[in-house]
Write a protein that holds these residues in place. Structure first.
Motif, short mmCIF file in Angstrom:
data_model
loop_
_atom_site.label_atom_id
_atom_site.label_comp_id
_atom_site.label_asym_id
_atom_site.label_seq_id
_atom_site.Cartn_x
_atom_site.Cartn_y
_atom_site.Cartn_z
N LYS A 29 -9.39 8.66 -5.29
CA LYS A 29 -10.78 9.14 -5.34
C LYS A 29 -10.94 10.41 -4.49
O LYS A 29 -11.62 11.36 -4.90
CB LYS A 29 -11.74 8.06 -4.85
CG LYS A 29 -12.00 6.96 -5.86
CD LYS A 29 -13.00 5.95 -5.32
CE LYS A 29 -13.31 4.88 -6.36
NZ LYS A 29 -14.26 3.86 -5.83
N SER A 30 -10.31 10.41 -3.34
CA SER A 30 -10.38 11.58 -2.46
C SER A 30 -9.75 12.81 -3.14
O SER A 30 -10.31 13.91 -3.07
CB SER A 30 -9.66 11.28 -1.14
OG SER A 30 -9.63 12.40 -0.30
N GLU B 125 0.81 -1.22 0.00
CA GLU B 125 0.00 0.00 0.00
C GLU B 125 0.84 1.27 0.00
O GLU B 125 0.34 2.36 -0.24
CB GLU B 125 -0.94 0.02 1.20
CG GLU B 125 -0.24 0.13 2.54
CD GLU B 125 -1.23 0.14 3.69
OE1 GLU B 125 -1.94 1.15 3.87
OE2 GLU B 125 -1.28 -0.89 4.41
N THR C 185 -3.32 4.51 -3.30
CA THR C 185 -4.39 3.54 -3.39
C THR C 185 -5.59 4.18 -4.08
O THR C 185 -5.67 5.40 -4.24
CB THR C 185 -4.81 3.03 -2.01
OG1 THR C 185 -5.34 4.14 -1.26
CG2 THR C 185 -3.61 2.44 -1.27
N GLU C 186 -6.54 3.33 -4.46
CA GLU C 186 -7.72 3.86 -5.17
C GLU C 186 -8.51 4.83 -4.30
O GLU C 186 -8.99 5.86 -4.78
CB GLU C 186 -8.60 2.71 -5.63
CG GLU C 186 -9.72 3.15 -6.57
CD GLU C 186 -9.98 2.15 -7.66
OE1 GLU C 186 -9.21 2.15 -8.65
OE2 GLU C 186 -10.94 1.39 -7.55
N SER C 187 -8.67 4.52 -3.03
CA SER C 187 -9.43 5.42 -2.16
C SER C 187 -8.72 6.77 -2.02
O SER C 187 -9.38 7.83 -1.96
CB SER C 187 -9.64 4.78 -0.77
OG SER C 187 -8.39 4.54 -0.14
N GLU C 188 -7.40 6.76 -1.97
CA GLU C 188 -6.64 8.01 -1.88
C GLU C 188 -6.81 8.84 -3.15
O GLU C 188 -6.95 10.07 -3.09
CB GLU C 188 -5.16 7.70 -1.63
CG GLU C 188 -4.90 7.16 -0.23
CD GLU C 188 -3.52 6.52 -0.07
OE1 GLU C 188 -3.11 6.28 1.08
OE2 GLU C 188 -2.86 6.26 -1.10
#
Length: 527
Positions: free
Chosen positions: A241-242, A231, A236-239
């Motif tokens: 997207k944010s 990681e 990461t994908e969530s980071e």
């Protein structure tokens, strides 16, 4: 009272402060949770290899700021993830940190022997200034000085070494210099009681000689298998997207440009420098190619190893290729096969790697565009012609001009005749390369489960291109295009598009082995 600061000894948190104070800082401080866990254990030797611009130096600066005794850095970590961890207070500013950027020393000396001498001279000055009252046996012996300080003060040392592999990149053919350098690191770090942690970063994993490594005490976290540190390779994908929400940037386009590195359960790791540049400039572009390693891509892909050109073309067409990474010797000159070259490209970030399937692939549009540039510069004019013509082929497909599509596929076949062309898999490769430009508008899915079979290639419109029709491409080798259309209907491939509404183009392509002619039929239906 000891003055435990210097240029290389406990240099402080200034560099990490710059990162935290930047407009975009993505919190990766949980890496410290892992390093805290392995302090003063057999796992205290860590070698992290990543491509350029993947945050290696930022992580190194973070460790320097956290562990170093030179200053109180608690305020730097206020509000960051690691602050909540139980081990945070226990190790904060408790160690003598030695931070060495090997590229800096090599650039000033251009010689490994002189580099080693300069490093020892300057580090010794820091140590002797910080601990002037220790009873030294020999003040010119770096290892002896470290042992004497630890024996008297009982404060362990943490070594953070950035650009550790610069010797192997800039002295590629100098085996004697490489061996001298590895011996120096081994003698400095291995089995030394004064070492609490050794954290090295670079592009290449530790150099191998035969089946052994000169630094075999290190656990390696590389682009082929980053293990517990996956990681922290990139965003990461969530980071991401944010960040897209914060900067009002299209996530699907960000994904197309910069996603694609896969590590175990983490299917989506993004190129960090490129994402940051895209957010700040509000523009999707190829940013990572500004690093010097991109300039070498052409030189690697034209190496004359059996099957390498075929594999590069298939990768460019979007295929995954199985390779053996185990024989790579972790340098930039010792190649014995196409697999060795492709393994180096994994470590340089040009290729992604699926550890479970043992397959390589081009990870995203940013890297794919650089492969196209490299192929063109390498003189593979025939291959690049297929890519250039792909836009015209896509427009002919949208218009339903089956004759033009058949001709375009035939031209692509001719251009990529280096590939074996004797089954539907080979035909699929040619088709995917011929439809190269479709990736701007579509998600390309190979063998999508559909109805009672598999659709060979499905093109689903991206969210930002809702005006484009979906396409189901069925391929036949030495059969008939009409039969391919019937197969799409009989096996209910359209069910694969469940949830999609709008126009769907059924594109059937057959290659007749006898006449060496491609046939195409295009039918439109509405979902």
């Amino acid at each position: 009272m000891y003055r435990e600061v210097g240029i290389y000894l406990n240099p402080g948190g200034g560099a990490f402060q710059e990162a935290v104070s930047s407009e975009i800082y993505v919190d990766k401080t949980e890496l410290i949770q892992y390093t805290n866990r392995v302090l003063k254990t057999l796992q205290k030797y860590i070698c992290v290899s990543r491509p350029r611009r993947f945050g290696k130096s930022t992580a190194a600066n973070m460790l320097v700021a956290y562990y170093g005794r030179g200053e109180d850095s608690r305020g730097l970590f206020k509000g960051l993830k690691i602050e909540k961890e139980p081990s945070f207070d226990q190790h904060l500013n408790q160690y003598n940190v030695i931070f060495l950027n090997m590229q800096d020393f090599l650039s000033r000396t251009h010689n490994v022997d002189k580099m080693k001498a300069l490093l020892e001279k300057r580090l010794l000055r820091d140590l002797l200034r910080a601990y002037p009252d220790v009873d030294y046996l020999d003040q010119t012996d770096l290892i002896g000085v470290l042992e004497d300080i630890y024996a008297e003060c009982r404060i362990p040392f943490i070594f953070v070494i950035d650009e550790w592999d610069c010797i192997f990149r800039e002295n590629k053919d100098n085996a004697a210099a490489q061996k001298m350098y590895l011996d120096f690191l081994r003698n400095l770090l291995k089995d030394k009681t004064y070492v609490a942690l050794a954290y090295m970063t670079g592009i290449l994993p530790v150099k191998k000689y035969g089946t052994h490594s000169a630094l075999n005490m290190f656990d390696e976290f590389s682009m082929t298998n980053p293990r517990q540190l996956a990681e922290f390779v990139g965003f990461t994908e969530s980071e991401v997207k944010s960040l897209c929400r914060r900067y009002d940037m299209d996530f699907e386009e960000t994904k197309r440009w910069y996603d694609g590195y896969r590590f175990g359960n983490l299917e989506h790791i993004y190129s960090p420098r490129s994402v940051v540049s895209a957010m700040l400039s509000r523009c999707f572009d190829s940013y990572w190619n500004q690093t010097e390693t991109f300039e070498a891509l052409r030189d690697y892909i034209v190496m004359n190893y059996a099957g390498l050109k075929d594999m590069v073309i298939e990768l460019l067409a979007g295929k995954n290729k199985r390779i053996n990474i185990s024989k790579f010797t972790n340098d930039m000159t010792t190649f014995k096969s196409a697999d060795d070259v492709l393994t180096l490209l994994i470590h340089l970030g040009y290729l992604g790697y699926d550890y479970t399937a043992q397959e390589v692939f081009i990870p995203n549009s940013e890297v794919a565009s650089e492969f196209c540039n490299a192929v063109e510069d390498a003189g593979w004019e025939s291959v690049i012609n297929a890519v250039r013509r792909s836009d015209a082929l896509l427009k002919a497909t949208w218009k339903g001009d089956s004759d033009a599509v058949a001709r375009a596929v035939e031209e692509a076949h001719f251009e990529t005749s280096v590939l074996k062309y004797n089954d539907e898999n080979s035909l699929a490769c040619v088709i995917a390369l011929a439809y190269y430009s479709a990736r701007e508008y579509y998600m390309e899915i190979r063998e999508l489960p559909a109805g009672r079979g598999f659709a060979d290639i499905v093109y689903l419109p991206r969210k930002n291109h809702p005006d484009k029709p979906a396409m189901i491409v069925e391929l036949k080798w030495n059969q008939s295009a009409e039969g391919a259309i019937e197969q799409i209907r009989e096996k209910k491939y359209v069910k694969a598009l469940e949830g999609y509404t709008g126009s769907v183009l059924l594109v059937a392509v057959n290659y007749d082995k006898s006449s060496k002619v491609h046939q195409c039929i295009i039918r439109e239906i509405i979902c």
